[in-house]
Design an enzyme around this catalytic site. Structure first.
Site, PDB file in Angstrom:
ATOM      1  N   GLY A 270       3.117   2.120  10.776  1.00  0.00           N
ATOM      2  CA  GLY A 270       2.913   1.377  12.018  1.00  0.00           C
ATOM      3  C   GLY A 270       2.681  -0.096  11.728  1.00  0.00           C
TER       4      GLY A 270
ATOM      5  N   HIS B 215      -6.705  -2.184  15.201  1.00  0.00           N
ATOM      6  CA  HIS B 215      -6.913  -1.421  13.970  1.00  0.00           C
ATOM      7  C   HIS B 215      -6.703  -2.308  12.741  1.00  0.00           C
ATOM      8  CE1 HIS B 215      -6.690   2.260  11.413  1.00  0.00           C
ATOM      9  NE2 HIS B 215      -5.890   1.491  10.692  1.00  0.00           N
ATOM     10  N   GLU B 216      -5.579  -2.994  12.684  1.00  0.00           N
ATOM     11  CA  GLU B 216      -5.284  -3.798  11.491  1.00  0.00           C
ATOM     12  C   GLU B 216      -6.260  -4.965  11.388  1.00  0.00           C
ATOM     13  OE1 GLU B 216      -3.400  -2.272   9.573  1.00  0.00           O
ATOM     14  OE2 GLU B 216      -2.515  -0.926  11.048  1.00  0.00           O
TER      15      GLU B 216
ATOM     16  N   GLU C 149      -9.735   4.169   6.310  1.00  0.00           N
ATOM     17  CA  GLU C 149      -8.935   4.625   7.445  1.00  0.00           C
ATOM     18  C   GLU C 149      -9.744   5.400   8.480  1.00  0.00           C
ATOM     19  OE1 GLU C 149      -6.365   3.275   8.131  1.00  0.00           O
ATOM     20  OE2 GLU C 149      -5.718   2.450   6.208  1.00  0.00           O
TER      21      GLU C 149
ATOM     22  N   GLU D 152       0.851  -1.188   0.000  1.00  0.00           N
ATOM     23  CA  GLU D 152       0.000   0.000   0.000  1.00  0.00           C
ATOM     24  C   GLU D 152       0.887   1.239   0.000  1.00  0.00           C
ATOM     25  OE1 GLU D 152      -2.815   0.386   3.217  1.00  0.00           O
ATOM     26  OE2 GLU D 152      -3.754   2.103   2.282  1.00  0.00           O
TER      27      GLU D 152
ATOM     28  N   GLU E  62      -2.466  -4.060   6.954  1.00  0.00           N
ATOM     29  CA  GLU E  62      -3.541  -5.036   7.113  1.00  0.00           C
ATOM     30  C   GLU E  62      -3.633  -6.063   5.998  1.00  0.00           C
ATOM     31  OE1 GLU E  62      -3.997  -1.716   6.358  1.00  0.00           O
ATOM     32  OE2 GLU E  62      -5.653  -1.458   4.951  1.00  0.00           O
TER      33      GLU E  62
HETATM   34 ZN   LIG Z   1      -5.405   1.581   8.686  1.00  0.00          ZN
END
Ligand SMILES: [Zn+2]
Length: 885
Positions: A267, A303-304, A326, A127, A270
């Site tokens: 960070g 989050h992921e 997001e 990404e 996904e």
């Molecule tokens: Zn994200």
């Protein structure tokens, strides 16, 4: 590197792809000095377009084409065209198979995009547009395909071979090599592709889904980190359960894997079934990770994981829609963290961060709407606006629809668009359809940049017993638009009587009161709401829970703010009243400093903080938040012209006054909490995070008193504690103290003890780079000579350069421009190594309009020097040129 004139890509030019890829079959042959990628793409003409067979243009960068064949017929030199960014082929039928083999060089890839090596392992980051550095492909999110991936590598060096989906086969190959094949049954865009090969160990667990089936969970790390995975595993299982309970979303594959990587630009990522994480967001145990790191691991794992639905099963049509996945997923992880920890404290942290950093972005040259209209380099749009403001926009939808209506909307969204690549309009449409509402005006939050201002005034009519609030909204011009149309601003509020109780709220025209806290929808440029049956003039508590990302102003005096601090039934607004009081007091000190007057602290601030410290019914984490003065970054953001030296002097003066006048209560609470820490083994839970945060902020104030008993207590905590939270705080306190000998000794023993742990060394770098003592730049330059430092590792760059330019404002903005020159030199060097990281380090220089004329000239001069430095990446070029426009 940018080889042509930079191209601006516009949302309005979106066109559905000419061709689709139904199946993608990849084989990777990994070697030490190159990698071969064989791709077989089963393709067809996209039926949404008419007849004809236009040329097929595949994306590809830095690829060496070895072989290409169309329907098994090898292509000759004249059958295709190649340029720096593409391969063009002419299909002969509506359905066809394209085979290519390319040679790539992950072993020399320092941009950390595409396939690269982190230490001894191979890994990927695709990404947004990294897949085109792996093979020729239609590298855009609306081309979704079924992937089968075979990885072949030397068995001894790379015993573990991973890709997306479920494992379907593996075995030995010639020359000491072996292979493994993975099949992902879910359609996905190329940006979710992942591959990992290395000598990795894993911890394994199982999760039983609501529907009864088991999922295998694995976290892969390098062998020395195998003891630091438990917290991430617990967090993963909590996330999976939470998404089932709160959103009705189950996991879909038989296996879910996380891999920790040391060299990573972001960070975490996904990728379907195979999340790749910056090791800083996976590894955590008491001795080596702080409470903040534990909470970050929990939040990022969640989050992921949540992206599996909000991002992977339903993905983005194009990169302008990035906030679709997001903004929504940040909102989901924020709510998860709020449920796992203190809801109010989580909200305070998020809002403080948003107001300091996103508001600054929204007021600067890179300001853009949550759904941008154009970009040069998409990597530059992984911004606070897309993520954090995007999350606030989703939060407002929930505030307006209520929790139940929002859930109905999200159910419809997932059901309607499963397996599709869609837009933010589709998301809002699902919310509208599920609730029978019209959100047309609300959607301006996606298309207009800038932070709206909301000025509020009030009037009390004693005879009519009515109280009215008038809201005036406006939004400053931003690079995208000068004139803004009114937003829909949900304002949650209450009215307090003289005893501090919430009054029942009855708007004019209503037959009875509806609750004592409610949400008003401000939709016009100016709008008045009248409350009836109000016996005496109340005090309004506005924008409870920060119900909209706006700059609200109401003419509170300091006594009213103190009253709200003590009585507001909304925890967030109690904190907010304290912040507003502190801002008023600090701005007064800044003014005194600028006039050369002796600084005089309003004693009401001391009194308010004394009350907070004495309130044992308050959650310790809330006390810690309320004791924290607004940061220098926030004070900069709210200044017309930021006077760096005055801001620093005023804030430090206030901190010293607090340390002096509140020494006794701070010392009492410090000792009580340290005693608990001393007698209890470390626990990573909300209650203990809270206790330690109070203990540690108390210590940082106490040290300002320079009293021997505080030095003694700090050294005791540094040496005797069993966890990184207490140790690092003690170290930071020493680093910022005048006790030179103790500081040097502590730094040395810490580095000696943790020299083999890169994540702990990042903390060691960071506390020194952020120290506001004089001589900051010299210290930073010395740190960059340390053997543990390298510009090739993004975490190190962030720990030293990011901490200096982003947190150490008084040193970075030194009047001689040395900080600016240093940062510009560094960006020029990083530009060649890692354009994404180079571009991100630039942010502090882009804010030049905030400062005095002399600093403005110095900052602009450095931006111009970067622009003239020659071969710039599109990442750096875009930020620099927009900053100077
Ligand atoms: Zn994200």
């Amino acid at each position: 590197m940018r080889t042509e004139q930079p191209q601006v890509i516009h949302l309005k030019d979106y066109k559905a792809p000419e061709y689709l890829i139904d199946e993608t079959h990849l084989t990777f042959e990994l070697f030490e000095d190159h990698t071969l990628v064989h791709a077989q793409l089963i393709m067809r003409r996209n039926p949404v377009h008419g007849g004809g067979l236009p040329a097929l243009v595949l994306d590809g960068q830095q690829l060496e084409l070895v072989r290409a064949a169309l329907d098994d017929e090898p292509l000759q030199a004249g059958d295709y065209q190649i340029d720096a960014g593409s391969l063009t082929v002419q299909p002969r039928a509506a359905q066809f198979t394209l085979d290519t083999t390319v040679k790539i060089h992950p072993e020399t890839n320092t941009a950390l995009e595409g396939l690269y090596k982190s230490g001894k392992m191979f890994c990927t980051q695709c990404e947004a547009e990294g897949f085109r550095k792996i093979t020729y492909y239609l590298d855009r999110p609306d081309v979704m395909s079924i992937f089968t991936t075979t990885v072949i590598a030397e068995q001894h060096r790379y015993p573990v071979l991973l890709s997306n989906g479920n494992p379907v086969g593996s075995g030995p190959a010639e020359d000491g090599r072996h292979w493994a094949t993975w099949e992902d049954p879910f359609m996905k865009p190329a940006y979710l592709f992942a591959l990992v090969a290395g000598d990795l160990w894993c911890v394994e667990d199982t999760f039983t889904r609501q529907s009864g089936r088991d999922v295998t969970l694995r976290i892969y790390v390098e062998p020395e980190n195998i003891d630091k995975c438990d917290h991430a595993m617990v967090s993963l299982k909590k996330s999976m359960r939470w998404d089932e309970e709160v959103y009705g979303r189950e996991y879909d594959l038989d296996i879910f894997m996380i891999v920790a990587v040391n060299d990573f630009n972001m960070g975490a990522m996904e990728n379907k079934g195979l999340n790749i994480f910056n090791s800083s967001c996976v590894l955590a145990r008491a001795e080596t990770a702080t409470d903040a790191a534990h909470q970050r691991v929990e939040a990022v794992v969640a989050h992921e994981y949540f992206h599996n639905w909000s991002g992977n099963r339903v993905t983005c049509r194009d990169w302008f829609q990035l906030s679709l996945k997001e903004g929504f997923t940040v909102f989901r992880d924020a709510e998860f963290s709020a449920d796992m920890n203190s809801r109010t404290v989580k909200r305070i942290e998020d809002v403080a961060y948003l107001r300091t950093h996103q508001f600054a972005e929204d007021a600067g040259p890179m300001a853009h709407p949550v759904r941008p209209d154009s970009f040069i380099e998409i990597s530059n749009f992984y911004t606070l606006t897309v993520y954090e403001k995007g999350s606030e926009v989703v939060r407002m939808v929930r505030t307006l629809l209520g929790a139940e209506g929002f859930r109905q909307g999200s159910d419809l969204y997932f059901e309607r668009h499963d397996g599709q690549a869609v837009t933010t309009d589709d998301f809002i449409k699902a919310m509208e359809d599920a609730n029978g509402v019209d959100l047309t005006q609300f959607k301006r939050w996606y298309s207009q940049a800038g932070t709206p201002r909301l000025e509020v005034s009030d009037a009390y009519d004693e005879a009519a017993r009515t109280y009215s609030l008038t809201f005036r909204q406006s939004c400053p011009p931003t690079p995208d638009k000068a004139e803004k149309l009114p937003f829909v601003i949900p304002v949650e509020l209450g009215l307090l009587d003289a005893q501090g109780n919430d009054l029942p709220l009855q708007l004019a025209g209503e037959s009875s009161a509806v609750g004592s806290t409610r949400v008003l929808s401000v939709t016009e440029a100016e709008q008045t709401f009248v409350f009836q049956g109000i016996e005496a003039r109340p005090l309004p508590s506005l924008l409870r829970g920060f119900s909209a990302p706006v700059k609200l102003s109401f003419p509170y005096d300091r006594d009213q703010l103190m009253f709200l601090m003590q009585h507001d039934s909304d925890g967030f607004n109690r904190w907010e009243a304290g912040q507003q009081l502190a801002v008023q007091v600090l701005q007064e000190l800044i003014g005194q400093h600028q006039l050369g007057q002796a600084l005089q602290l309003d004693p009401r601030l001391l009194k308010a903080l004394d009350t907070v410290l004495g309130d044992t019914s308050l959650d310790a984490a809330m006390v810690a938040e309320m004791l924290s003065l607004p940061g220098e970054g926030y004070l900069t953001e709210i200044s017309q012209v930021a006077d760096v030296d005055a801001i620093h002097a005023a804030r430090e003066f206030a901190r010293r006054q607090i340390a002096e006048h509140l020494f006794e209560p701070l010392w009492t609470r410090y000792q009580a909490n340290r005693a608990v820490s001393r007698n209890t083994a470390y626990v990573a839970s909300a209650e203990h995070f809270a206790r330690r945060s109070l203990q540690n902020i108390a210590l940082s104030y106490l040290m300002l008193s320079v009293k021997p008993q505080v030095l003694e207590a700090t050294l005791e905590q540094f040496e005797q504690c069993d966890n990184m939270t207490e140790r690092l705080t003690a170290l930071a306190v020493l680093v910022n103290s005048p006790f030179e000998a103790e500081r040097a000794k502590a730094l040395e023993s810490f580095a000696e003890h943790f020299k083999d742990n890169p994540l702990v060394m990042d903390q060691w770098f960071s506390v020194q780079a952020a120290s506001t003592l004089p001589g900051g730049l010299a210290r930073v330059k010395a740190l960059m000579q340390h053997p543990a430092f390298t510009l090739k590792n993004p975490n190190k760059v962030r720990a030293v350069v990011g901490a200096f330019a982003g947190q150490n404002l008084v040193n970075f903005h030194a009047a001689d421009g040395s900080g600016y020159r240093f940062l510009a030199d560094l960006v020029i060097e990083l530009n060649a190594l890692n354009p994404q990281i180079a571009s991100r380090q630039l942010a502090p220089l882009t804010r030049w309009r905030k400062y005095d004329a002399a600093r403005q000239a110095l900052m602009k001069g450095e931006l111009e020097r970067i622009l003239a430095a020659g071969e710039l990446s599109s990442d750096v070029y875009e930020v620099v040129s927009k900053s100077l426009a």
